[in-house]
Design a protein around this motif. Structure first.
Motif, PDB file in Angstrom:
ATOM      1  N   GLN A  49      43.147 -13.189  22.793  1.00 21.44           N
ATOM      2  CA  GLN A  49      44.168 -13.573  22.114  1.00 21.44           C
ATOM      3  C   GLN A  49      44.140 -13.137  20.552  1.00 21.44           C
ATOM      4  O   GLN A  49      44.855 -13.814  19.710  1.00 21.44           O
ATOM      5  N   THR A  50      43.052 -12.390  20.366  1.00 21.17           N
ATOM      6  CA  THR A  50      42.476 -12.157  19.181  1.00 21.17           C
ATOM      7  C   THR A  50      41.640 -10.996  19.071  1.00 21.17           C
ATOM      8  O   THR A  50      40.894 -10.653  20.193  1.00 21.17           O
ATOM      9  N   ALA A  51      41.609 -10.078  18.221  1.00 17.32           N
ATOM     10  CA  ALA A  51      40.795  -8.814  17.995  1.00 17.32           C
ATOM     11  C   ALA A  51      39.539  -9.460  17.289  1.00 17.32           C
ATOM     12  O   ALA A  51      39.424 -10.039  16.231  1.00 17.32           O
ATOM     13  N   PRO A  52      38.435  -8.557  17.643  1.00 19.81           N
ATOM     14  CA  PRO A  52      36.981  -8.738  17.084  1.00 19.81           C
ATOM     15  C   PRO A  52      37.000  -8.625  15.589  1.00 19.81           C
ATOM     16  O   PRO A  52      36.518  -9.342  14.888  1.00 19.81           O
ATOM     17  N   ASP A  53      37.775  -7.737  14.748  1.00 16.31           N
ATOM     18  CA  ASP A  53      37.899  -7.635  13.733  1.00 16.31           C
ATOM     19  C   ASP A  53      38.489  -8.601  12.716  1.00 16.31           C
ATOM     20  O   ASP A  53      38.648  -8.562  11.538  1.00 16.31           O
ATOM     21  N   SER A  54      39.100  -9.539  13.500  1.00 15.00           N
ATOM     22  CA  SER A  54      39.930 -10.453  12.715  1.00 15.00           C
ATOM     23  C   SER A  54      39.127 -12.001  12.725  1.00 15.00           C
ATOM     24  O   SER A  54      39.617 -12.828  11.731  1.00 15.00           O
ATOM     25  N   LEU A  55      37.693 -11.719  12.819  1.00 14.69           N
ATOM     26  CA  LEU A  55      37.004 -12.975  12.861  1.00 14.69           C
ATOM     27  C   LEU A  55      36.033 -13.011  11.760  1.00 14.69           C
ATOM     28  O   LEU A  55      35.370 -14.183  11.606  1.00 14.69           O
ATOM     29  N   GLY A  56      36.040 -12.201  10.746  1.00 23.58           N
ATOM     30  CA  GLY A  56      34.931 -12.010   9.733  1.00 23.58           C
ATOM     31  C   GLY A  56      35.147 -13.483   8.891  1.00 23.58           C
ATOM     32  O   GLY A  56      35.964 -13.841   8.309  1.00 23.58           O
ATOM     33  N   ILE A  57      33.873 -13.860   8.492  1.00 22.31           N
ATOM     34  CA  ILE A  57      33.804 -14.889   7.549  1.00 22.31           C
ATOM     35  C   ILE A  57      34.411 -14.445   6.212  1.00 22.31           C
ATOM     36  O   ILE A  57      34.897 -14.961   5.313  1.00 22.31           O
ATOM     37  N   LYS A  58      33.974 -13.240   5.910  1.00 21.93           N
ATOM     38  CA  LYS A  58      34.061 -12.689   4.522  1.00 21.93           C
ATOM     39  C   LYS A  58      34.310 -11.115   4.895  1.00 21.93           C
ATOM     40  O   LYS A  58      34.080 -10.492   5.950  1.00 21.93           O
ATOM     41  N   PRO A  59      35.299 -10.432   3.977  1.00 20.28           N
ATOM     42  CA  PRO A  59      35.660  -8.981   4.352  1.00 20.28           C
ATOM     43  C   PRO A  59      34.443  -8.310   4.176  1.00 20.28           C
ATOM     44  O   PRO A  59      33.292  -8.714   3.397  1.00 20.28           O
ATOM     45  N   ALA A  60      34.533  -6.912   4.608  1.00 17.21           N
ATOM     46  CA  ALA A  60      33.259  -6.174   4.731  1.00 17.21           C
ATOM     47  C   ALA A  60      32.791  -5.818   3.163  1.00 17.21           C
ATOM     48  O   ALA A  60      31.469  -5.741   3.184  1.00 17.21           O
ATOM     49  N   GLY A  61      33.595  -5.559   2.349  1.00 17.35           N
ATOM     50  CA  GLY A  61      33.090  -5.301   1.000  1.00 17.35           C
ATOM     51  C   GLY A  61      32.264  -6.450   0.147  1.00 17.35           C
ATOM     52  O   GLY A  61      31.806  -6.407  -0.961  1.00 17.35           O
ATOM     53  N   TRP A  62      32.737  -7.721   0.750  1.00 17.19           N
ATOM     54  CA  TRP A  62      32.526  -8.833  -0.130  1.00 17.19           C
ATOM     55  C   TRP A  62      30.703  -8.978  -0.269  1.00 17.19           C
ATOM     56  O   TRP A  62      30.565  -9.330  -1.585  1.00 17.19           O
ATOM     57  N   TYR A  63      29.931  -8.534   0.463  1.00 19.18           N
ATOM     58  CA  TYR A  63      28.575  -8.776   0.493  1.00 19.18           C
ATOM     59  C   TYR A  63      27.997  -8.038  -0.598  1.00 19.18           C
ATOM     60  O   TYR A  63      27.319  -8.491  -1.488  1.00 19.18           O
ATOM     61  N   SER A  64      28.285  -6.590  -0.623  1.00 18.31           N
ATOM     62  CA  SER A  64      27.658  -5.681  -1.879  1.00 18.31           C
ATOM     63  C   SER A  64      28.533  -6.166  -3.024  1.00 18.31           C
ATOM     64  O   SER A  64      27.832  -6.317  -4.180  1.00 18.31           O
ATOM     65  N   ASP A  65      29.746  -6.636  -3.181  1.00 19.92           N
ATOM     66  CA  ASP A  65      30.314  -6.980  -4.303  1.00 19.92           C
ATOM     67  C   ASP A  65      29.856  -8.342  -4.965  1.00 19.92           C
ATOM     68  O   ASP A  65      29.828  -8.377  -6.243  1.00 19.92           O
ATOM     69  N   ASN A  66      29.021  -9.234  -4.144  1.00 15.15           N
ATOM     70  CA  ASN A  66      28.698 -10.331  -4.560  1.00 15.15           C
ATOM     71  C   ASN A  66      27.114 -10.183  -4.288  1.00 15.15           C
ATOM     72  O   ASN A  66      26.349 -10.963  -4.484  1.00 15.15           O
ATOM     73  N   HIS A  67      26.497  -8.801  -4.614  1.00 15.17           N
ATOM     74  CA  HIS A  67      25.066  -8.495  -4.573  1.00 15.17           C
ATOM     75  C   HIS A  67      24.304  -9.264  -3.583  1.00 15.17           C
ATOM     76  O   HIS A  67      23.186  -9.656  -3.747  1.00 15.17           O
ATOM     77  N   ILE A  68      24.690  -9.288  -2.439  1.00 17.22           N
ATOM     78  CA  ILE A  68      23.988  -9.782  -1.316  1.00 17.22           C
ATOM     79  C   ILE A  68      23.546  -8.602  -0.418  1.00 17.22           C
ATOM     80  O   ILE A  68      24.514  -7.698  -0.163  1.00 17.22           O
ATOM     81  N   ASP A  69      22.324  -8.197   0.033  1.00 20.23           N
ATOM     82  CA  ASP A  69      21.897  -7.357   0.699  1.00 20.23           C
ATOM     83  C   ASP A  69      21.915  -7.761   2.207  1.00 20.23           C
ATOM     84  O   ASP A  69      20.853  -8.227   2.826  1.00 20.23           O
TER      85      ASP A  69
END
Ligand code: FAD
Length: 386
Positions: A49-69
């Motif tokens: 009833q949903t797709a795997p890429d709709s489940l993210g806690i944060k969007p893909a770019g969020w980690y590097s944008d927030n200086h998280i490795d």
């Protein structure tokens, strides 16, 4: 200030956010190959009833944008708590501060297997959800073992996609950790009205998987044939790394009121911990603890006092169409009084649980009338002295 976080679920991502915002150099290790995801949505994914890429806690770019490795496919295989050194793919890395957020794992009886071809599966990670999705058969039969909230949601979703469903619970009532006998009985009737066959006080003794189906043997001698069997009978803190690493633990990792473990500058948060003797399985609790662990590890490294964690008293709520339930606090039991309230609609149920007059629990099925008011009045039972 280098901070390592082991496990990128709800607690780990929030801890990383807070520590990075405070200026720390943050490395977030995940042993999964996909971006951190919102685990409760796995039920919808499992039932297509949903797709795997709709489940993210944060969007893909969020980690590097927030200086998280964020490092994916990075299982921390060893931990030396005294030196805060972790081993990943054979390489050692040492941190000023560490946060353990490895979550929990489903309890798996011997008949459950995640091996290829298995039709008796747990539902705890993305891989499990995709395995179940592969086994969906329109108009086929789905067996669900475990009458907790996850099992109930799975049963309802299986009905929504047109499968027939049997829900099997070992105890004589549904949601035994949250609901007393009367609330559970109303819940059972509502599920039966939705076409779910509910078998209470029954256990699975054995399961035989074939190419096309699985035969599930119950302790009354009956055998159910299903396209697959989803098993959801509870979880345990996933604390093996902590125990091997020299951190004190009982059922979960033991922490002080500031979420600090027995090791210096090493904190823990989420399902992996035991707080005031209790291990929980809750997104909101894990997120709140992750936030505090991130703040407190930074404070410790700056030589400041940490803040105490105040456990949340939040209702468990679930709604799917006209099916609704809410539970908060004590489920009832010896020494507690159940006060049944009027209901706004027929076939609904509301009850308050009291201990020596104090409101310690709320149970509702088919309505949430008054929940917010009651939730404000509920007090925790057996709150330890400060
Ligand atoms: C299907 C399903 C439905 C749910 N529904 C609800 C709900 O409706 N409401 C609710 O409040 N809760 C729900 N939960 C429970 C909730 O998801 C958990 O309480 C929550 O995910 C806990 O967060 P956490 O960060 O402690 O652990 P997790 O989210 O489990 O994250 C831990 C992460 O650490 C990783 N890890 C473990 N060991 C290592 C290692 N050695 N190295 C690197 N990484 C490691 C794990 O693979 C995982 O990715 C549900 C859970 C499931 C599975």
């Amino acid at each position: 200030m280098k901070i390592g976080i082991i496990g990128a679920g709800h607690a780990g991502v929030e801890a990383a956010r807070v520590a990075a915002a405070a200026g720390a150099e943050v490395t977030l290790f995940s042993n999964e190959s996909v971006l951190p995801y919102f685990r409760p949505r796995l039920v919808a994914l499992a039932f297509g009833q949903t797709a795997p890429d709709s489940l993210g806690i944060k969007p893909a770019g969020w980690y590097s944008d927030n200086h998280i490795d964020l490092i994916l496919d990075a299982e921390v295989s060893a931990l030396d708590a005294a030196t805060r050194t972790v081993t990943v793919h054979g390489a050692k890395r040492t941190f000023d501060g560490l946060i353990l957020t490895t979550g929990s794992k489903p309890v798996q009886p011997p008949f459950v297997s995640t091996l290829r071809g298995s039709r008796v599966l747990p539902l705890w990670d993305m891989a499990h959800a995709l395995m179940i999705r592969d086994k969906l058969v329109k108009a086929g039969h789905c067996a669900v073992v475990g009458g907790g909230i996850l099992g109930i949601e799975a049963a309802l979703r299986a009905r929504e996609i047109g499968m027939s469903v049997t829900l099997i619970e070992r105890v004589g009532r549904l949601m035994p950790s949250q609901f007393g006998a009367r609330a559970s009985d109303v819940l059972r009737k509502q599920l039966e009205d939705k076409g779910v066959e509910v078998r209470l006080a029954r256990s699975v003794t054995q399961a035989e998987t074939t190419e096309s189906h699985v035969d599930i043997h119950l302790d009354d001698g009956s055998v159910l044939s299903a396209a697959f069997c989803l098993v959801s009978i509870g979880t345990r803190p996933y604390a093996g790394l902590a125990s091997a690493g020299g951190i004190a633990l009982r059922r979960g990792v033991m922490v002080d009121p500031t979420l600090k473990t027995s090791a210096p500058n090493l904190y823990a948060a989420g399902d992996v911990i035991e707080f005031e003797g209790v291990s929980r399985s809750s997104v909101r609790e894990a997120t709140a603890q992750g936030k505090l662990a991130g703040e407190n590890v930074v404070a410790a490294l700056q030589g400041k006092e940490g803040t105490r964690f105040e456990p949340l008293l939040l209702p468990l709520t679930f709604k799917a169409g006209d099916f609704e339930l809410c539970a908060l606090g004590a489920p009832g039991g010896e020494g507690l009084e159940e006060q049944v309230l009027d209901v706004p609609v027929e076939s609904a149920f509301r009850a308050l649980i009291r201990h020596q007059g104090a409101l310690v629990g709320v149970q509702m099925v088919g309505t949430r009338a008054g929940l917010d008011d009651f939730a404000r009045q509920v007090v925790r039972m057996n709150k330890p002295a400060p």
